[in-house]
Design a protein around this motif. Structure first.
Motif, PDB file in Angstrom:
ATOM      1  N   GLY A  97       1.088  -1.114   0.229  1.00 43.22           N
ATOM      2  CA  GLY A  97       0.268   0.140  -0.056  1.00 43.22           C
ATOM      3  C   GLY A  97       0.667   1.278   0.046  1.00 43.22           C
ATOM      4  O   GLY A  97       0.604   2.122   0.491  1.00 43.22           O
ATOM      5  N   TYR A  98       2.095   1.205  -0.191  1.00 41.33           N
ATOM      6  CA  TYR A  98       2.574   2.332  -0.038  1.00 41.33           C
ATOM      7  C   TYR A  98       3.888   2.686  -1.758  1.00 41.33           C
ATOM      8  O   TYR A  98       3.784   1.611  -1.902  1.00 41.33           O
ATOM      9  CB  TYR A  98       4.308   1.946   1.012  1.00 41.33           C
ATOM     10  CG  TYR A  98       4.089   1.868   1.831  1.00 41.33           C
ATOM     11  CD1 TYR A  98       4.120   3.663   2.824  1.00 41.33           C
ATOM     12  CD2 TYR A  98       3.795   0.800   2.893  1.00 41.33           C
ATOM     13  CE1 TYR A  98       4.346   3.630   3.880  1.00 41.33           C
ATOM     14  CE2 TYR A  98       4.064   1.237   4.496  1.00 41.33           C
ATOM     15  CZ  TYR A  98       4.066   3.289   4.621  1.00 41.33           C
ATOM     16  OH  TYR A  98       3.958   2.643   5.704  1.00 41.33           O
ATOM     17  N   GLY A  99       3.526   4.043  -2.116  1.00 43.73           N
ATOM     18  CA  GLY A  99       4.295   4.724  -2.943  1.00 43.73           C
ATOM     19  C   GLY A  99       5.792   5.264  -2.586  1.00 43.73           C
ATOM     20  O   GLY A  99       5.205   5.072  -1.368  1.00 43.73           O
ATOM     21  N   CYS A 100       7.083   5.453  -4.030  1.00 42.74           N
ATOM     22  CA  CYS A 100       7.452   6.134  -3.011  1.00 42.74           C
ATOM     23  C   CYS A 100       8.253   7.263  -4.596  1.00 42.74           C
ATOM     24  O   CYS A 100       7.370   7.408  -5.509  1.00 42.74           O
ATOM     25  CB  CYS A 100       8.752   5.145  -3.285  1.00 42.74           C
ATOM     26  SG  CYS A 100       8.975   4.531  -4.706  1.00 42.74           S
ATOM     27  N   ASP A 101       8.913   7.734  -3.594  1.00 43.34           N
ATOM     28  CA  ASP A 101       9.148   9.373  -4.074  1.00 43.34           C
ATOM     29  C   ASP A 101      10.321   8.651  -5.543  1.00 43.34           C
ATOM     30  O   ASP A 101      10.396   9.709  -6.788  1.00 43.34           O
ATOM     31  CB  ASP A 101       9.552  10.181  -3.283  1.00 43.34           C
ATOM     32  CG  ASP A 101       8.844  11.066  -2.484  1.00 43.34           C
ATOM     33  OD1 ASP A 101       7.645  10.943  -3.345  1.00 43.34           O
ATOM     34  OD2 ASP A 101       9.402  11.323  -1.216  1.00 43.34           O
ATOM     35  N   SER A 102      11.523   8.038  -5.111  1.00 43.37           N
ATOM     36  CA  SER A 102      12.555   7.442  -5.802  1.00 43.37           C
ATOM     37  C   SER A 102      12.646   5.849  -5.336  1.00 43.37           C
ATOM     38  O   SER A 102      12.876   5.321  -4.500  1.00 43.37           O
ATOM     39  CB  SER A 102      13.572   8.473  -5.039  1.00 43.37           C
ATOM     40  OG  SER A 102      14.071   7.977  -4.142  1.00 43.37           O
ATOM     41  N   ILE A 103      13.642   5.343  -6.898  1.00 48.68           N
ATOM     42  CA  ILE A 103      13.707   3.681  -6.518  1.00 48.68           C
ATOM     43  C   ILE A 103      14.502   3.744  -6.720  1.00 48.68           C
ATOM     44  O   ILE A 103      15.223   4.434  -7.717  1.00 48.68           O
ATOM     45  CB  ILE A 103      12.164   2.918  -6.978  1.00 48.68           C
ATOM     46  CG1 ILE A 103      12.358   1.653  -6.386  1.00 48.68           C
ATOM     47  CG2 ILE A 103      11.732   2.842  -8.671  1.00 48.68           C
ATOM     48  CD1 ILE A 103      11.035   1.215  -6.882  1.00 48.68           C
ATOM     49  N   GLU A 132      -3.929   6.644  -0.568  1.00 55.31           N
ATOM     50  CA  GLU A 132      -4.891   5.813  -0.001  1.00 55.31           C
ATOM     51  C   GLU A 132      -6.220   5.139  -1.608  1.00 55.31           C
ATOM     52  O   GLU A 132      -6.507   4.424  -1.014  1.00 55.31           O
ATOM     53  CB  GLU A 132      -5.854   7.450  -0.628  1.00 55.31           C
ATOM     54  CG  GLU A 132      -5.137   8.246   1.188  1.00 55.31           C
ATOM     55  CD  GLU A 132      -6.277   9.401   1.322  1.00 55.31           C
ATOM     56  OE1 GLU A 132      -7.253   9.037   0.461  1.00 55.31           O
ATOM     57  OE2 GLU A 132      -6.454  10.611   1.630  1.00 55.31           O
ATOM     58  N   ASP A 133      -4.877   4.895  -1.800  1.00 55.22           N
ATOM     59  CA  ASP A 133      -6.349   3.939  -3.450  1.00 55.22           C
ATOM     60  C   ASP A 133      -4.961   3.542  -3.966  1.00 55.22           C
ATOM     61  O   ASP A 133      -5.267   3.074  -4.732  1.00 55.22           O
ATOM     62  CB  ASP A 133      -6.850   5.120  -4.294  1.00 55.22           C
ATOM     63  CG  ASP A 133      -7.448   4.294  -5.160  1.00 55.22           C
ATOM     64  OD1 ASP A 133      -7.775   3.415  -4.841  1.00 55.22           O
ATOM     65  OD2 ASP A 133      -8.094   4.914  -6.526  1.00 55.22           O
TER      66      ASP A 133
END
Length: 182
Positions: A97-103, A132-133
């Motif tokens: 459920g996480y996104g990230c600024d950079s990978i 959230e989505d």
């Protein structure tokens, strides 16, 4: 000495959703022949994700080949033609459920080169943000989300809750990156 083995013939044994299995007859460097049992895999990604609070994001899931639950870093199989970085972001979102600024790519390695061509690409995700989505898990995938300290993760390795190479690699990478070798 030239160490290459020349493929003489290939017999497809199984072609599944995740792997295929084949037996190759090969000519050895000395001119003799032998057989090689090979597992073909499209490759995978895994994500080292650490929250702003310094917690490592892990998933616990049941692994049928082991007949038990283990704790792992988020990971998944590459789809045909999929960019590993795109896959890493997708798997992070789906499983946690996480996104990230950079990978960023840390390393890639073959998991079992004696019989399989699976390569796994390890990424580190920075600037985690709870979405959230978020995209959900696959229909046949069930995980418990965990956020643990480095010390807790090291204890999981010691008591074999973390018991796979990619996750042990990730924890040791973090240990070195943070300068904490005990």
């Amino acid at each position: 000495m030239n160490l290459q083995e020349k493929t003489i013939s290939t017999k497809k044994i199984f072609d599944g959703r995740i792997i295929s299995v084949q037996v190759d007859e090969v000519e050895l460097p000395n001119g003799k022949t032998s057989t090689r049992e090979l597992v073909k895999h499209p490759g995978a990604v895994a994500v080292i994700a650490v929250t702003d609070e310094g917690k490592i994001v892990l998933v616990e899931q049941y692994r049928k080949p082991l007949e038990k639950e283990i704790v792992e870093i988020p990971a998944g199989k590459l789809e045909k033609g999929e960019n590993p970085e795109v896959c890493a972001k997708r798997e992070l979102e789906e499983e946690t459920g996480y996104g990230c600024d950079s990978i960023e790519l840390v390393s890639s390695f073959y998991t079992s080169p004696g019989f399989a061509d699976e390569i796994i690409h390890i990424y580190v995700a920075k600037g985690l943000k709870k979405l959230e989505d978020a995209a959900g898990l696959d229909e046949d995938e069930f995980v418990n989300l965990m956020e643990v300290t480095l010390e807790e993760a090291l204890e999981f390795i010691k008591n074999q809750r973390i018991y796979d190479a990619k996750t042990i690699y990730a924890i040791q990478y973090l240990q070195l990156a943070l300068g904490r070798t005990k």
